[in-house]
Design an enzyme around this catalytic site. Structure first.
Site, PDB file in Angstrom:
ATOM      1  N   GLU A 136       5.442 -32.266 -22.466  1.00  0.00           N
ATOM      2  CA  GLU A 136       6.024 -33.537 -22.020  1.00  0.00           C
ATOM      3  C   GLU A 136       7.085 -33.239 -20.985  1.00  0.00           C
ATOM      4  O   GLU A 136       7.768 -32.206 -21.059  1.00  0.00           O
ATOM      5  CB  GLU A 136       6.652 -34.284 -23.207  1.00  0.00           C
ATOM      6  CG  GLU A 136       7.366 -35.568 -22.756  1.00  0.00           C
ATOM      7  CD  GLU A 136       7.753 -36.497 -23.892  1.00  0.00           C
ATOM      8  OE1 GLU A 136       7.833 -36.037 -25.039  1.00  0.00           O
ATOM      9  OE2 GLU A 136       7.983 -37.695 -23.600  1.00  0.00           O
TER      10      GLU A 136
ATOM     11  N   CYS B  42       6.917 -39.660 -25.602  1.00  0.00           N
ATOM     12  CA  CYS B  42       7.416 -41.011 -25.316  1.00  0.00           C
ATOM     13  C   CYS B  42       7.247 -41.425 -23.864  1.00  0.00           C
ATOM     14  O   CYS B  42       7.250 -42.629 -23.583  1.00  0.00           O
ATOM     15  CB  CYS B  42       8.879 -41.115 -25.719  1.00  0.00           C
ATOM     16  SG  CYS B  42       9.130 -41.080 -27.490  1.00  0.00           S
TER      17      CYS B  42
ATOM     18  N   ASN C  82       0.988 -43.185 -28.125  1.00  0.00           N
ATOM     19  CA  ASN C  82       1.822 -42.142 -28.720  1.00  0.00           C
ATOM     20  C   ASN C  82       2.831 -42.803 -29.641  1.00  0.00           C
ATOM     21  O   ASN C  82       3.541 -43.713 -29.223  1.00  0.00           O
ATOM     22  CB  ASN C  82       2.591 -41.383 -27.630  1.00  0.00           C
ATOM     23  CG  ASN C  82       3.637 -40.454 -28.222  1.00  0.00           C
ATOM     24  OD1 ASN C  82       3.310 -39.459 -28.853  1.00  0.00           O
ATOM     25  ND2 ASN C  82       4.918 -40.795 -28.052  1.00  0.00           N
ATOM     26  N   GLU C  83       2.914 -42.351 -30.851  1.00  0.00           N
ATOM     27  CA  GLU C  83       3.912 -42.867 -31.806  1.00  0.00           C
ATOM     28  C   GLU C  83       4.010 -44.381 -31.793  1.00  0.00           C
ATOM     29  O   GLU C  83       5.107 -44.943 -31.851  1.00  0.00           O
ATOM     30  CB  GLU C  83       5.284 -42.235 -31.537  1.00  0.00           C
ATOM     31  CG  GLU C  83       5.358 -40.793 -31.988  1.00  0.00           C
ATOM     32  CD  GLU C  83       6.772 -40.257 -32.147  1.00  0.00           C
ATOM     33  OE1 GLU C  83       7.733 -40.924 -31.713  1.00  0.00           O
ATOM     34  OE2 GLU C  83       6.916 -39.166 -32.726  1.00  0.00           O
TER      35      GLU C  83
END
Ligand code: AHR
Length: 662
Positions: free
Chosen positions: A50, A247, A378-379
């Site tokens: 990331e 994120c 994602n999440e």
């Protein structure tokens, strides 16, 4: 017999008895070496990338100039204007209307100037790492408004001394944008270098995409990646690389989400956005953190191919980060997001005679990348996620049924949100569920058996982000200490034992710049010139380079070792090399001895390989100055073919034993 003689005699007897007893009672780790119980996927151990902690810009992306296109919110951020005599309007930022990807550029008016009169200096990303003797490649987009202006290029050290440079005499006086490039060598090594351009002449020149790359990029690709950082990844031989996060996939809001299509093509046409980690933590402000996308999806796919890893892109599912704005796209307006997913598969896998296959081919890769996995969200959590995921899944599976979809199990490995998603995703028959755990070392130890009871026939698990936290999640006090790494090693025996269920796993985050990080702990730390793997890195690498192909039933007293006597173990077979590989984490502060029985094996090579990662001090760290403080030591040991293998497990150690079968 006098008393003294008696006591020596009894001591002797006691010693003999104890010796015999110790031998007789040494617990045995039994490995059913001829009965593989499950396959280990080639993807088992991978990496999670990331752009956090200056992972991409200022990290693996080797560009040295920060804000090269003057598109940061403050257009001169990272730049300093140098003047002998200030003149109104001699340096201005212009915004060309119509060019939405890269509207700004800088204009310099040189009024009969010489070197030293007017210039601009770039500070780099926390400085520039410059290496003596190395070639540096400068390039710029420019045009003349009038007259002619020459560019004196200079690398300077922290004290302002010139440590390399050259003169660029632009070949065009014209009004059209033109690219010019020139190279020069550095004369000194400097970790905190800067780059300066002096303007000489009489005229007005516009500049954009002011760029400086070192010659020694990964695979020597011009405009490429920082080789030492990529080498650390390649050394791990990862089974997959997940990108671009994390994120940043979600974005602070939907406008800030990661959009892969905007990361392709000529770099001057890739529109930068603020990096969400710029503003995420008030205690770690990073006002100069942007995503320039010099490193985009094409480069990520190419990287995956370079290091022999499966590409695992994760796409936004129509939801911004639920910790931030939690914006969602109405379900009846999801179509462009879904089209992005379908187009990505075409970009990666289709022939050059298709729309997106052609884009890939035009960027220099006519052969397909053979994408097999795709993450949706994602999440993300809650019914909003499930609702959107179902629409994505239906559309993708209809066109590309063989693509395995990775679905989010949210931010935590337990609790209401997790339970809800776990139930829903399993009801949907999800291909792969992405579980995340940033937890204490103790949690990792206690959860070494987490997957033992998971359904063998249901959805597969991707342990997509995990790291033991020495303090607590997002605390600046978290350290990559040996205690955390060892707890991960112990936990990972459970992932390996359950490879039938767990098909992928990756530590997170991957990279951190010593001066530019927002989140700790991280697997690999770098500064402008150096990089090192943490103890956690060595644990990951020991797993991925000792991967094997099949799980073997490995027990002590009939049970898997999941913490008895503070030991954790897993045994596997590598059918390619015909070796049994045993991994044991001893998290106690005592040396422990085990005998290893290779059940069913008549003959093995007496020369075995023993790799030990240990440190008596649980707080031990690797640092730039002592980068190998906690690092594996490998030796060849000679086994007695007539006896069980005796394994001495050092206190606080992680041991890998490789025995070749004959
Ligand atoms: O790894 C750091 C962050 O942790 C990731 O971006 C996110 O997915 C998780 O919350």
């Amino acid at each position: 017999m006098n008393l003294k003689k008696l006591s020596i005699f009894s001591l002797l007897i006691a010693a003999i008895t104890l010796q015999g007893k110790t031998h007789a009672q040494t617990p045995v780790i039994n490995i059913k070496a001829t009965q593989p119980v499950a396959e280990i996927q080639p993807t088992m151990w991978g990496v999670f990338f990331e752009d956090i902690n200056m992972g991409a810009d200022g990290g693996i992306y080797a560009e040295l100039v920060k804000n090269r296109s003057f598109e940061f919110q403050k257009p001169l951020m990272g730049w300093k204007v140098e003047r002998k005599k200030a003149e109104e309007g001699d340096v201005i930022i212009q915004n060309r209307q119509g060019n939405t990807a890269n509207p700004r550029f800088i204009s310099i008016k040189a009024n009969n100037t010489s070197k030293g009169d007017i210039g601009i200096t770039n500070e780099g990303f926390k400085g520039m790492g410059i290496k003596k003797g190395l070639r540096y490649d400068f390039s710029v987009l420019y045009r003349h408004q009038n007259g002619h202006v020459k560019l004196h290029l200079e690398l300077i050290d922290a004290k302002g001394n010139i440590i390399g440079g050259t003169l660029l005499t632009p070949t065009s006086n014209g009004h059209n944008w033109k690219k010019e490039a020139i190279s020069f060598n550095a004369t000194e090594t400097e970790a905190k270098g800067k780059f300066r351009i002096w303007f000489e002449g009489n005229g007005e020149i516009d500049l954009d995409m002011v760029s400086l790359f070192p010659e020694d990029t990964w695979k020597k690709r011009p405009g490429g990646m920082r080789a030492d950082m990529i080498q650390l990844l390649a050394d791990m031989k990862p089974g997959f690389i997940r990108f671009p996060g994390g994120c940043i996939v979600e974005g602070i809001d939907l406008a800030n989400r990661y959009q892969w299509k905007k990361t392709l093509g000529p770099i001057e046409e890739r529109q930068l956005i603020i990096n969400r980690w710029n503003v995420e933590f008030a205690h770690r402000p990073s006002p100069d953190y942007f995503q320039t996308f010099g490193l985009g999806f094409f480069e990520y796919f190419q990287l995956a191919e370079d290091i022999g890893a499966e590409a695992l892109p994760i796409l936004n599912c129509g939801m911004a980060c639920q910790f931030n704005t939690a914006e969602v796209v109405p379900v009846n307006e999801l179509e462009p997001y879904i089209q992005d997913a379908l187009d990505l598969i075409e970009f990666a896998n289709a022939e050059p005679n298709t729309k997106w296959g052609k884009v890939r081919a035009d960027m220099g890769h006519p052969a397909p990348f053979d994408l097999k996995f795709l993450g949706i969200g994602n999440e993300n959590w809650g019914p909003q996620y499930v609702e959107r995921l179902k629409i994505f899944t239906k559309a993708i599976k209809a066109k590309y049924p063989h693509i395995k979809l990775v679905n989010s199990a949210g931010t935590d490995p337990s609790g209401d949100r997790f339970d809800y998603l776990n139930k829903e995703l399993r009801a949907m028959n999800a291909d792969i569920i992405d579980e995340h755990y940033y937890r204490t070392p103790d949690w990792f130890l206690k959860n070494a058996g987490r997957y033992d009871a998971y359904d063998r026939n249901g959805s597969k698990i991707f342990a997509g982000e995990y790291a033991a936290q020495s303090d607590k999640t997002v605390s600046v006090n978290n350290r990559n200490n040996w205690k955390c790494a060892l707890s991960e090693a112990a936990f990972m025996t459970g992932l390996e034992r359950n490879a039938q269920v767990v098909n992928m796993a990756s530590y997170a985050p991957l990279f951190a710049h010593a001066e530019g990080w927002q989140w700790t702990p991280d697997l690999i730390w770098v500064d402008n010139l150096r990089s090192y793997g943490t103890p956690n890195y060595h644990v990951q690498k020991l797993y991925s380079t000792n991967k094997g192909t099949h799980v073997l039933n490995t027990t002590q007293h009939g049970n898997p070792l999941t913490g008895q006597d503070e030991l954790y173990a897993s045994g596997i077979l590598d059918k390619k090399t015909n070796e049994v590989i045993l991994k044991v984490a001893n998290v106690s502060d005592k040396e422990q001895v085990r005998e290893v029985n290779l059940e069913g094996i008549k003959k093995f090579d007496v020369k075995a390989k023993l790799i030990v990662l240990k440190n008596a001090n649980p707080e031990a760290l690797n640092t730039f100055e002592n980068a190998t403080n906690v690092s594996p030591v490998e030796e060849t040991i000679i086994l007695n073919p007539k006896k069980k293998i005796s394994l001495i497990l050092a206190p606080n150690s992680f041991t890998v034993l490789r025995v070749k079968l004959l």
